[in-house]
Design a protein around this motif. Structure first.
Motif, PDB file in Angstrom:
ATOM      1  N   ILE A 190       0.889  -0.899   0.359  1.00  0.00           N
ATOM      2  CA  ILE A 190       0.144   0.107   0.260  1.00  0.00           C
ATOM      3  C   ILE A 190       0.836   0.652  -0.167  1.00  0.00           C
ATOM      4  CG2 ILE A 190      -1.819   1.117   0.993  1.00  0.00           C
ATOM      5  CD1 ILE A 190      -2.751  -1.724   0.267  1.00  0.00           C
ATOM      6  N   ALA A 191       0.331   2.012  -1.210  1.00  0.00           N
ATOM      7  CA  ALA A 191       1.500   3.457  -1.232  1.00  0.00           C
ATOM      8  C   ALA A 191       0.430   4.200  -1.411  1.00  0.00           C
ATOM      9  CB  ALA A 191       2.939   2.781  -2.282  1.00  0.00           C
ATOM     10  N   ALA A 192       1.062   5.929  -0.970  1.00  0.00           N
ATOM     11  CA  ALA A 192       0.396   7.164  -0.985  1.00  0.00           C
ATOM     12  C   ALA A 192       1.367   8.045  -1.983  1.00  0.00           C
ATOM     13  CB  ALA A 192      -0.374   7.623   0.074  1.00  0.00           C
ATOM     14  N   ARG A 193       0.376   8.928  -2.910  1.00  0.00           N
ATOM     15  CA  ARG A 193       1.442   9.787  -3.374  1.00  0.00           C
ATOM     16  C   ARG A 193       0.816  10.944  -3.233  1.00  0.00           C
ATOM     17  NH1 ARG A 193       1.898  13.001  -8.347  1.00  0.00           N
ATOM     18  NH2 ARG A 193       4.583  13.382  -8.606  1.00  0.00           N
ATOM     19  N   SER A 194       0.861  11.978  -2.406  1.00  0.00           N
ATOM     20  CA  SER A 194       0.754  13.864  -2.036  1.00  0.00           C
ATOM     21  C   SER A 194       0.978  14.831  -3.632  1.00  0.00           C
ATOM     22  CB  SER A 194       1.382  13.952  -1.177  1.00  0.00           C
ATOM     23  OG  SER A 194       2.828  14.961  -1.717  1.00  0.00           O
ATOM     24  N   ALA A 195      -0.418  15.451  -3.972  1.00  0.00           N
ATOM     25  CA  ALA A 195      -0.010  16.383  -5.012  1.00  0.00           C
ATOM     26  C   ALA A 195       1.098  16.966  -5.458  1.00  0.00           C
ATOM     27  CB  ALA A 195      -0.914  17.275  -5.244  1.00  0.00           C
ATOM     28  N   ASP A 196       1.938  17.346  -4.634  1.00  0.00           N
ATOM     29  CA  ASP A 196       3.879  17.895  -4.790  1.00  0.00           C
ATOM     30  C   ASP A 196       4.713  16.196  -4.642  1.00  0.00           C
ATOM     31  OD1 ASP A 196       3.787  16.725  -1.746  1.00  0.00           O
ATOM     32  OD2 ASP A 196       4.157  18.361  -1.241  1.00  0.00           O
ATOM     33  N   GLY A 197       4.339  15.229  -5.377  1.00  0.00           N
ATOM     34  CA  GLY A 197       5.062  14.208  -5.254  1.00  0.00           C
ATOM     35  C   GLY A 197       5.391  13.261  -4.434  1.00  0.00           C
ATOM     36  N   ASP A 198       5.148  13.591  -2.708  1.00  0.00           N
ATOM     37  CA  ASP A 198       6.087  12.554  -1.717  1.00  0.00           C
ATOM     38  C   ASP A 198       4.754  11.463  -1.815  1.00  0.00           C
ATOM     39  OD1 ASP A 198       7.460  15.402  -0.750  1.00  0.00           O
ATOM     40  OD2 ASP A 198       5.913  15.864   0.421  1.00  0.00           O
ATOM     41  N   ILE A 199       6.641  10.152  -1.462  1.00  0.00           N
ATOM     42  CA  ILE A 199       5.745   9.291  -1.127  1.00  0.00           C
ATOM     43  C   ILE A 199       6.272   8.271  -0.594  1.00  0.00           C
ATOM     44  CG2 ILE A 199       5.713   6.554  -2.711  1.00  0.00           C
ATOM     45  CD1 ILE A 199       6.596   8.161  -5.529  1.00  0.00           C
ATOM     46  N   VAL A 200       5.244   7.538   0.285  1.00  0.00           N
ATOM     47  CA  VAL A 200       4.701   7.033   1.291  1.00  0.00           C
ATOM     48  C   VAL A 200       4.861   5.815   1.821  1.00  0.00           C
ATOM     49  CG1 VAL A 200       5.071   9.133   2.986  1.00  0.00           C
ATOM     50  CG2 VAL A 200       3.408   7.685   2.818  1.00  0.00           C
ATOM     51  N   CYS A 201       5.393   4.455   1.829  1.00  0.00           N
ATOM     52  CA  CYS A 201       4.864   2.878   1.462  1.00  0.00           C
ATOM     53  C   CYS A 201       4.364   2.493   2.910  1.00  0.00           C
ATOM     54  CB  CYS A 201       5.897   2.426   0.572  1.00  0.00           C
ATOM     55  SG  CYS A 201       6.105   3.091  -1.042  1.00  0.00           S
ATOM     56  N   TYR A 202       3.756   1.434   2.926  1.00  0.00           N
ATOM     57  CA  TYR A 202       3.781   0.417   4.244  1.00  0.00           C
ATOM     58  C   TYR A 202       4.515  -0.445   3.371  1.00  0.00           C
ATOM     59  CZ  TYR A 202      -0.639   4.062   5.728  1.00  0.00           C
ATOM     60  OH  TYR A 202      -1.666   4.964   5.675  1.00  0.00           O
ATOM     61  N   ASP A 203       4.536  -1.480   4.983  1.00  0.00           N
ATOM     62  CA  ASP A 203       5.258  -2.413   4.869  1.00  0.00           C
ATOM     63  C   ASP A 203       4.450  -3.651   4.079  1.00  0.00           C
ATOM     64  OD1 ASP A 203       7.774  -1.950   6.364  1.00  0.00           O
ATOM     65  OD2 ASP A 203       6.897  -1.642   8.517  1.00  0.00           O
ATOM     66  N   PRO A 204       4.987  -4.217   2.939  1.00  0.00           N
ATOM     67  CA  PRO A 204       4.559  -5.184   2.333  1.00  0.00           C
ATOM     68  C   PRO A 204       3.590  -6.522   3.027  1.00  0.00           C
ATOM     69  CG  PRO A 204       7.031  -5.388   1.573  1.00  0.00           C
ATOM     70  CD  PRO A 204       6.738  -3.963   2.456  1.00  0.00           C
ATOM     71  N   ALA A 205       2.363  -6.558   3.222  1.00  0.00           N
ATOM     72  CA  ALA A 205       1.500  -7.742   3.750  1.00  0.00           C
ATOM     73  C   ALA A 205       1.750  -8.768   2.616  1.00  0.00           C
ATOM     74  CB  ALA A 205      -0.062  -6.864   3.647  1.00  0.00           C
ATOM     75  N   GLU A 206       1.574 -10.256   3.527  1.00  0.00           N
ATOM     76  CA  GLU A 206       1.275 -11.590   3.288  1.00  0.00           C
ATOM     77  C   GLU A 206       0.556 -12.241   2.696  1.00  0.00           C
ATOM     78  OE1 GLU A 206       3.093 -16.121   3.725  1.00  0.00           O
ATOM     79  OE2 GLU A 206       4.471 -14.724   3.413  1.00  0.00           O
ATOM     80  N   ASN A 207       0.117 -12.251   1.354  1.00  0.00           N
ATOM     81  CA  ASN A 207      -1.665 -12.784   1.735  1.00  0.00           C
ATOM     82  C   ASN A 207      -2.206 -14.021   1.540  1.00  0.00           C
ATOM     83  OD1 ASN A 207      -2.358  -9.929   2.081  1.00  0.00           O
ATOM     84  ND2 ASN A 207      -1.559  -9.166  -0.459  1.00  0.00           N
ATOM     85  N   VAL A 208      -3.326 -14.791   1.754  1.00  0.00           N
ATOM     86  CA  VAL A 208      -3.605 -15.716   1.525  1.00  0.00           C
ATOM     87  C   VAL A 208      -5.429 -15.365   0.844  1.00  0.00           C
ATOM     88  CG1 VAL A 208      -4.366 -18.410   2.094  1.00  0.00           C
ATOM     89  CG2 VAL A 208      -2.406 -16.856   3.129  1.00  0.00           C
TER      90      VAL A 208
END
Length: 367
Positions: A190-208
């Motif tokens: 899960i990641a997010a980007r702001s209008a001015d280009g900042d990006i943050v990412c959450y830790d990857p999750a393992e899915n079943v």
């Protein structure tokens, strides 16, 4: 521009959780959704009960709101483009156009320098037979548009799996055949980007998944730090290429050597990110509202390990047991009727403070 009201197209549980996050930050929300008493409308300030492409309803939404977002990727692109001429729409309509067609999506991801499964466009029975021949009779046939939670798919494991009539069996619509991928696990970021280009990412999750529907998401995923870094880089590439604003979910297959194959992207908050509301200070829902409202993004650090589990259909009967646990956050969606395959809520159990995952092969690699 000062944001006072946020429009949300779609009234399901994701819209509900977005409206709740918006309220915590002081914003009003208006839901465009034809279904009465939808989950999102139960917590929002106002519902416009109309079709997603209704011209009058779109005009009303633009009049009432300072910015518009959406909770699912099958919003009509033309409707989003119409709104965007009157009010900012985030994520941008381009993200919808890319994600709504699996063939377009695969090509876009490849253009970003990210690997996917091999694929062929299938526009008729002859295309299907040729594509299966190229993949040794194996692959996953999918509708290019509108499929979700395992719907609109057929798996071919050999030439004995009913190739004749296979194109017509999925409705005679444009299809895509994807090759099998020999993977060890599925993860998402899960990641997010702001209008001015900042990006943050959450830790990857393992899915079943069970029956094509997400069952659990576990954090941390059993992957190497290098693999997690590749997932974050892939997310940043996709977000930047789209000029994206908001939260995105991207699913990957993890191969035996730790490399990643991108499966699909969802231009919205994502089921596999629900764990963030229990294990992070800023959830994916608040992060999305921050992004579309022009607020600074929050940190995506987690304070706990956790397992998120969907409550699907009759799983809801286990609610009293979950409520007795002191390590579990329970979130219900306000749906009155439990039906097979219907997501009724989710629970997130905090399993510990942050710990290093048990990654297969890591000890041998570190020696």
């Amino acid at each position: 521009m000062t944001i006072r009201a946020i429009g949300i197209i779609g009234g399901g549980q994701l819209g509900r959780m977005l409206a709740m996050a918006a309220a915590r930050l002081g914003f009003r929300t208006v839901i465009l959704e034809p279904e009465a008493d939808c989950p999102a409308a139960q917590v929002a300030n106002l519902q416009i009960p109309a079709a997603y492409d209704d011209p009058a309803a779109l005009a009303e939404l633009a009049r009432l709101c300072d910015v518009v977002t959406y909770e699912f990727e099958n919003v009509p692109v033309a409707a989003a483009e119409t709104l965007a001429r009157e009010v900012p729409v985030y994520p941008p309509p381009k993200a919808l156009a890319v994600s709504q067609d699996r063939l377009v999506e695969k090509r876009f991801i490849n253009d970003c320098g990210i690997a996917t499964a091999k694929f062929h466009a299938v526009d008729g029975q002859a295309d299907l037979e040729a594509a299966l021949a190229d993949f040794s009779g194996q692959g996953v046939l999918k509708t290019r548009r509108l499929g979700y939670d395992g719907k609109g798919q057929k798996v071919y494991r050999s030439t004995a799996d009913g190739i004749e009539g296979g194109y017509a069996a999925l409705g005679g619509v444009p299809l895509i055949l994807e090759s099998f991928v020999a993977f060890e696990r599925e993860v998402s970021i899960i990641a997010a980007r702001s209008a001015d280009g900042d990006i943050v990412c959450y830790d990857p999750a393992e899915n079943v998944h069970r029956d094509g529907i997400l069952h659990t998401s576990t954090v941390p995923a059993r992957i190497l730090p290098e693999t997690a870094a590749v997932a974050r880089d892939a997310a940043a590439r996709i977000l930047s290429a789209l000029g994206y604003v908001g939260v995105i979910g991207i699913e990957f297959f993890v191969l035996a050597d730790g490399s990643l194959i991108a499966n699909e992207m969802a231009p919205r908050v994502h089921n596999s990110g629900h764990w963030t509301e229990a294990a992070c200070v800023v959830s994916q829902f608040e992060q999305h509202i921050r992004a579309v409202a022009g607020l600074p993004l929050g940190k995506a650090d987690r304070h706990s390990d956790c397992i998120m589990q969907n409550l699907i259909g009759n799983d809801i009967v286990s609610l009293p047991e979950w409520l007795r646990r002191d390590d579990t956050l329970v979130h219900l969606y306000g749906k009155a009727e439990a039906r097979p395959g219907r997501k009724m809520g989710h629970v997130t159990t905090l399993t510990s403070t942050r710990a290093e995952p048990d990654v297969p092969g890591k000890k041998a690699r570190d020696r």
